[in-house]
Design a protein around this motif. Sequence first.
Motif, PDB file in Angstrom:
ATOM      1  N   PRO A 106     -26.719  18.535  69.495  1.00  0.00           N
ATOM      2  CA  PRO A 106     -24.998  19.538  70.332  1.00  0.00           C
ATOM      3  C   PRO A 106     -24.389  19.069  71.549  1.00  0.00           C
ATOM      4  O   PRO A 106     -23.709  18.494  71.822  1.00  0.00           O
ATOM      5  CB  PRO A 106     -25.955  19.964  70.808  1.00  0.00           C
ATOM      6  N   VAL A 107     -25.075  17.749  72.020  1.00  0.00           N
ATOM      7  CA  VAL A 107     -25.117  17.057  73.789  1.00  0.00           C
ATOM      8  C   VAL A 107     -23.677  15.520  72.845  1.00  0.00           C
ATOM      9  O   VAL A 107     -22.672  15.987  73.494  1.00  0.00           O
ATOM     10  CB  VAL A 107     -25.351  16.282  74.180  1.00  0.00           C
ATOM     11  N   SER A 108     -24.515  15.525  72.074  1.00  0.00           N
ATOM     12  CA  SER A 108     -23.375  14.147  71.530  1.00  0.00           C
ATOM     13  C   SER A 108     -21.629  14.662  70.946  1.00  0.00           C
ATOM     14  O   SER A 108     -21.058  14.704  71.626  1.00  0.00           O
ATOM     15  CB  SER A 108     -23.987  14.006  70.132  1.00  0.00           C
ATOM     16  N   LEU A 109     -22.046  16.111  70.276  1.00  0.00           N
ATOM     17  CA  LEU A 109     -20.790  16.571  70.078  1.00  0.00           C
ATOM     18  C   LEU A 109     -19.975  16.903  71.979  1.00  0.00           C
ATOM     19  O   LEU A 109     -18.567  16.762  71.603  1.00  0.00           O
ATOM     20  CB  LEU A 109     -20.970  17.822  69.269  1.00  0.00           C
ATOM     21  N   ALA A 110     -20.440  17.429  72.856  1.00  0.00           N
ATOM     22  CA  ALA A 110     -20.402  17.918  73.706  1.00  0.00           C
ATOM     23  C   ALA A 110     -19.738  16.844  74.639  1.00  0.00           C
ATOM     24  O   ALA A 110     -18.717  16.929  74.729  1.00  0.00           O
ATOM     25  CB  ALA A 110     -21.221  18.634  74.959  1.00  0.00           C
ATOM     26  N   LEU A 111     -20.374  15.405  74.007  1.00  0.00           N
ATOM     27  CA  LEU A 111     -19.527  14.195  74.727  1.00  0.00           C
ATOM     28  C   LEU A 111     -18.116  14.178  74.250  1.00  0.00           C
ATOM     29  O   LEU A 111     -16.855  13.860  74.813  1.00  0.00           O
ATOM     30  CB  LEU A 111     -20.782  13.491  74.840  1.00  0.00           C
ATOM     31  N   HIS A 146     -25.684   8.420  69.278  1.00  0.00           N
ATOM     32  CA  HIS A 146     -24.829   9.729  70.085  1.00  0.00           C
ATOM     33  C   HIS A 146     -24.356   9.603  70.996  1.00  0.00           C
ATOM     34  O   HIS A 146     -23.508  10.824  71.477  1.00  0.00           O
ATOM     35  CB  HIS A 146     -26.560  10.332  70.800  1.00  0.00           C
ATOM     36  N   THR A 147     -23.840   8.384  70.938  1.00  0.00           N
ATOM     37  CA  THR A 147     -22.716   8.071  72.725  1.00  0.00           C
ATOM     38  C   THR A 147     -22.068   7.253  72.322  1.00  0.00           C
ATOM     39  O   THR A 147     -21.101   6.386  72.966  1.00  0.00           O
ATOM     40  CB  THR A 147     -22.932   8.183  73.844  1.00  0.00           C
ATOM     41  N   ARG A 148     -22.048   6.518  70.984  1.00  0.00           N
ATOM     42  CA  ARG A 148     -21.514   5.298  70.747  1.00  0.00           C
ATOM     43  C   ARG A 148     -19.828   5.581  69.843  1.00  0.00           C
ATOM     44  O   ARG A 148     -19.261   6.596  68.790  1.00  0.00           O
ATOM     45  CB  ARG A 148     -22.392   4.823  69.252  1.00  0.00           C
ATOM     46  N   VAL A 149     -18.898   5.775  70.834  1.00  0.00           N
ATOM     47  CA  VAL A 149     -17.965   6.364  71.100  1.00  0.00           C
ATOM     48  C   VAL A 149     -16.845   5.453  70.338  1.00  0.00           C
ATOM     49  O   VAL A 149     -16.879   3.943  70.224  1.00  0.00           O
ATOM     50  CB  VAL A 149     -16.675   6.604  71.711  1.00  0.00           C
ATOM     51  N   VAL A 150     -15.980   5.547  68.822  1.00  0.00           N
ATOM     52  CA  VAL A 150     -15.751   4.679  67.440  1.00  0.00           C
ATOM     53  C   VAL A 150     -14.244   4.228  68.266  1.00  0.00           C
ATOM     54  O   VAL A 150     -13.755   3.883  67.724  1.00  0.00           O
ATOM     55  CB  VAL A 150     -16.171   4.566  66.595  1.00  0.00           C
ATOM     56  N   GLY A 179     -28.305  20.762  65.272  1.00  0.00           N
ATOM     57  CA  GLY A 179     -27.111  21.592  66.406  1.00  0.00           C
ATOM     58  C   GLY A 179     -26.805  23.430  66.044  1.00  0.00           C
ATOM     59  O   GLY A 179     -27.263  23.955  66.973  1.00  0.00           O
ATOM     60  N   LEU A 180     -27.923  23.767  64.954  1.00  0.00           N
ATOM     61  CA  LEU A 180     -28.176  25.715  64.489  1.00  0.00           C
ATOM     62  C   LEU A 180     -28.617  26.442  65.256  1.00  0.00           C
ATOM     63  O   LEU A 180     -28.068  27.076  65.493  1.00  0.00           O
ATOM     64  CB  LEU A 180     -28.301  25.257  63.267  1.00  0.00           C
ATOM     65  N   GLY A 181     -29.841  25.593  65.601  1.00  0.00           N
ATOM     66  CA  GLY A 181     -30.497  26.715  65.696  1.00  0.00           C
ATOM     67  C   GLY A 181     -31.353  26.093  67.556  1.00  0.00           C
ATOM     68  O   GLY A 181     -32.235  27.027  67.602  1.00  0.00           O
ATOM     69  N   VAL A 182     -30.429  25.433  68.603  1.00  0.00           N
ATOM     70  CA  VAL A 182     -31.210  25.031  69.214  1.00  0.00           C
ATOM     71  C   VAL A 182     -30.068  25.460  70.851  1.00  0.00           C
ATOM     72  O   VAL A 182     -28.564  25.640  70.810  1.00  0.00           O
ATOM     73  CB  VAL A 182     -30.966  23.332  69.633  1.00  0.00           C
ATOM     74  N   THR A 183     -30.997  25.299  72.331  1.00  0.00           N
ATOM     75  CA  THR A 183     -30.452  26.516  73.218  1.00  0.00           C
ATOM     76  C   THR A 183     -29.459  25.404  74.014  1.00  0.00           C
ATOM     77  O   THR A 183     -30.244  24.345  74.017  1.00  0.00           O
ATOM     78  CB  THR A 183     -31.026  27.467  74.276  1.00  0.00           C
ATOM     79  N   VAL A 184     -28.225  25.855  74.680  1.00  0.00           N
ATOM     80  CA  VAL A 184     -27.873  24.455  74.812  1.00  0.00           C
ATOM     81  C   VAL A 184     -27.468  25.228  76.405  1.00  0.00           C
ATOM     82  O   VAL A 184     -27.900  25.871  77.093  1.00  0.00           O
ATOM     83  CB  VAL A 184     -26.343  24.507  74.878  1.00  0.00           C
ATOM     84  N   PRO A 185     -28.458  23.499  77.052  1.00  0.00           N
ATOM     85  CA  PRO A 185     -29.430  23.610  78.975  1.00  0.00           C
ATOM     86  C   PRO A 185     -27.965  25.031  79.334  1.00  0.00           C
ATOM     87  O   PRO A 185     -26.510  24.832  79.337  1.00  0.00           O
ATOM     88  CB  PRO A 185     -28.812  22.902  78.773  1.00  0.00           C
ATOM     89  N   ALA A 220     -21.800  24.661  72.573  1.00  0.00           N
ATOM     90  CA  ALA A 220     -21.747  22.627  73.290  1.00  0.00           C
ATOM     91  C   ALA A 220     -20.212  21.969  73.385  1.00  0.00           C
ATOM     92  O   ALA A 220     -19.741  21.589  74.249  1.00  0.00           O
ATOM     93  CB  ALA A 220     -22.803  22.223  72.273  1.00  0.00           C
ATOM     94  N   ALA A 221     -19.091  22.297  72.309  1.00  0.00           N
ATOM     95  CA  ALA A 221     -18.379  21.975  72.069  1.00  0.00           C
ATOM     96  C   ALA A 221     -17.411  22.991  73.245  1.00  0.00           C
ATOM     97  O   ALA A 221     -16.664  21.570  73.865  1.00  0.00           O
ATOM     98  CB  ALA A 221     -17.937  21.686  70.479  1.00  0.00           C
TER      99      ALA A 221
END
Length: 434
Positions: free
Chosen positions: A29-34, A148-152, A62-68, A78-79
């Motif tokens: 989820p953090v990757s999508l948030a980024l 996870h952080t590899r912006v293309v 990303g379906l079942g995890v809590t976003v901090p 997250a998005a």
Amino acid sequence: MSEQINPLWNHFIRAVQEEVKPALGCTEPVSLALACAIAAEQLPGEVTQIDAWVSPNLMKNGLGVTVPGTGMVGLPIAAALGAIGGNAQAGLEVLKDASGDALAKAKALLQAGRVQVKLQEPCDEILYSRASVHAGTTSAMVTIVGGHTRVVEIVCQGETRFVLNEQPGEMGCDPLGVFSHTTLSQIVEFVEQVPFDAIRFILEAARLNDALSREGLSGKWGLHIGATLHKQRARGWMAQDIGSDIVIRTSAASDARMGGATLPAMSNSGSGNQGITATMPVVVVAEYVQADDERLARALMLSHLAAIYIHYQLPRLSALCAATTAAMGAAAGMAWLMDGRYQTIAMAIGSMIGDVSGIICDGASNSCAMKVSTSVGSAWKAVMMALDDSAVTGNEGIVAHDVEQSIANLCSLACRSMQATDRQIIEIMASKVS
């Protein structure tokens, strides 16, 4: 870093610096948030709409995890929070500065039906997220692929502002390429001989993940496995010993991380749980043997490097629970602290492959802490056996007489036959939300 260090050692250090990083929240989820945060940064006004597409494996995690800090699960929050309150420069800590006001706006955007996250179909990438963020009539799109952080790519109003030209797999671009011609014994040699000052930085993993563990012991997070076992131990249902300490303190860190605590984990291979698993058992044993900072740093480097080395031979995400392979790193670090012999390390890893190689990854969730506790329990058991010169032999199952071949056998399962398992897991999970 000193130029006098062995060039191979420099590659090992660079790999750890690349793969062992602070991360706030589950990294999918953090990757999508980024991606959303970077897209929003291109725009002049307030975010009004978000459309995102992710790979099946990213959706699974990303379906079942809590976003901090949100009290909510899933990719849409997250998005939204990434776009409205994210720090586009913070990498895996993109949500660390999100304010209460940003969270309120993100929730309002969700309630208005202005956030859509869909599967990218077809999608051959394991890690893929593409976010199209709108601010009124303006829009920007960011794509992250392969890491996870590899912006293309970054596109704003139809104009391409950034394209990644790097070729993954080239040695100059891929710090993990060193592991294609590395052995576990070379990693052990590095750990024992590298100057302490060159690896002192790894002690931050102990500090961050121990803080998460202490937070998890409060009993407020996730399935509170660590806190529950701690309570039951006080009642006499578990022994007060090093083995229970390993399971309790490691599980507690995973509880806090998966339950949405606003503390960063020191991750490994793009996963907070892998970082916790590679760190906390080593920290516990180091305390018991009264290791100084230098011995702790060397043991942590062995654990994290061994975990990276094994995970390098796997898909970035797969049907194999990578807490198991991170715990193999922990077994190496613990065995080194207690015995120091390469043979003990190799035997412990081989026994673990014979023990926990069948644990599946069914997405990031609070139950990950259960898998973490199982994996570190297996690691401790395997170390105890190895210290007595006992191990699963090469005549049994997928374990080989040589630890390198045992690792290769495990990873070949994840790379080949378990790909069908992964697809079925994703189908089962998708049917629960369709």
